[in-house]
Write a protein that holds these residues in place. Structure first.
Motif, PDB file in Angstrom:
ATOM      1  N   ARG A  91      -6.757  -6.451  -2.982  1.00 27.14           N
ATOM      2  CA  ARG A  91      -7.509  -6.045  -4.361  1.00 27.14           C
ATOM      3  C   ARG A  91      -8.740  -6.717  -4.497  1.00 27.14           C
ATOM      4  NH1 ARG A  91      -2.945  -4.093  -8.311  1.00 27.14           N
ATOM      5  NH2 ARG A  91      -1.790  -2.383  -7.127  1.00 27.14           N
ATOM      6  N   HIS A 133       0.669  -1.149   0.007  1.00 30.18           N
ATOM      7  CA  HIS A 133       0.064   0.149  -0.051  1.00 30.18           C
ATOM      8  C   HIS A 133       0.692   1.336  -0.063  1.00 30.18           C
ATOM      9  CE1 HIS A 133      -3.587   2.051   0.492  1.00 30.18           C
ATOM     10  NE2 HIS A 133      -3.491   2.908   1.525  1.00 30.18           N
ATOM     11  N   ASN A 179     -10.894  -4.988  -1.306  1.00 33.57           N
ATOM     12  CA  ASN A 179     -10.727  -3.692  -1.312  1.00 33.57           C
ATOM     13  C   ASN A 179     -10.344  -2.972   0.066  1.00 33.57           C
ATOM     14  OD1 ASN A 179     -10.327  -1.179  -2.913  1.00 33.57           O
ATOM     15  ND2 ASN A 179     -12.574  -0.692  -2.634  1.00 33.57           N
ATOM     16  N   ARG A 180      -9.771  -3.749   1.004  1.00 32.68           N
ATOM     17  CA  ARG A 180      -9.327  -3.363   2.220  1.00 32.68           C
ATOM     18  C   ARG A 180      -7.867  -2.940   2.127  1.00 32.68           C
ATOM     19  NH1 ARG A 180     -13.218  -7.569   4.094  1.00 32.68           N
ATOM     20  NH2 ARG A 180     -15.084  -6.389   5.161  1.00 32.68           N
ATOM     21  N   ALA A 181      -7.390  -2.378   3.267  1.00 34.70           N
ATOM     22  CA  ALA A 181      -6.121  -1.936   3.196  1.00 34.70           C
ATOM     23  C   ALA A 181      -5.911  -2.192   4.731  1.00 34.70           C
ATOM     24  CB  ALA A 181      -5.610  -0.427   3.150  1.00 34.70           C
ATOM     25  N   GLU A 186      -2.537  -3.578   0.594  1.00 32.19           N
ATOM     26  CA  GLU A 186      -3.781  -3.639   0.400  1.00 32.19           C
ATOM     27  C   GLU A 186      -4.462  -5.007  -0.455  1.00 32.19           C
ATOM     28  OE1 GLU A 186      -3.772  -1.539  -4.100  1.00 32.19           O
ATOM     29  OE2 GLU A 186      -2.973  -0.218  -2.370  1.00 32.19           O
TER      30      GLU A 186
END
Length: 69
Positions: free
Chosen positions: A31, A21, A34-36, A29
């Motif tokens: 994909r 990230h 869609n979380r970091a 991250e």
């Protein structure tokens, strides 16, 4: 020792589609969901460092000779 240890899967969804990230070291991250998230080494635990001298004189006493009937 490697420069960066990468996680094998996302802790939220389990997917392996991970990329570093932009926020910096230890940030990743996913994909797929869609979380970091960020990984951080906290240090050694005090309970993890101990000497194992208790019981060393009896260790292996049953290993020699085998079973007697």
């Amino acid at each position: 020792m490697s420069e960066r240890a990468a996680p094998f899967h996302c802790p939220y969804c389990g997917d392996e589609d991970l990329f570093p990230h932009e926020t910096g070291h230890g940030a990743w991250e996913c994909r797929a969901c869609n979380r970091a998230f960020q990984l951080k080494y906290l240090g050694l635990l005090a309970r993890g460092v101990r000497s194992d001298t208790a019981g060393s004189d009896t260790a292996g006493s049953d290993t020699a000779g085998g079973d007697e009937i």
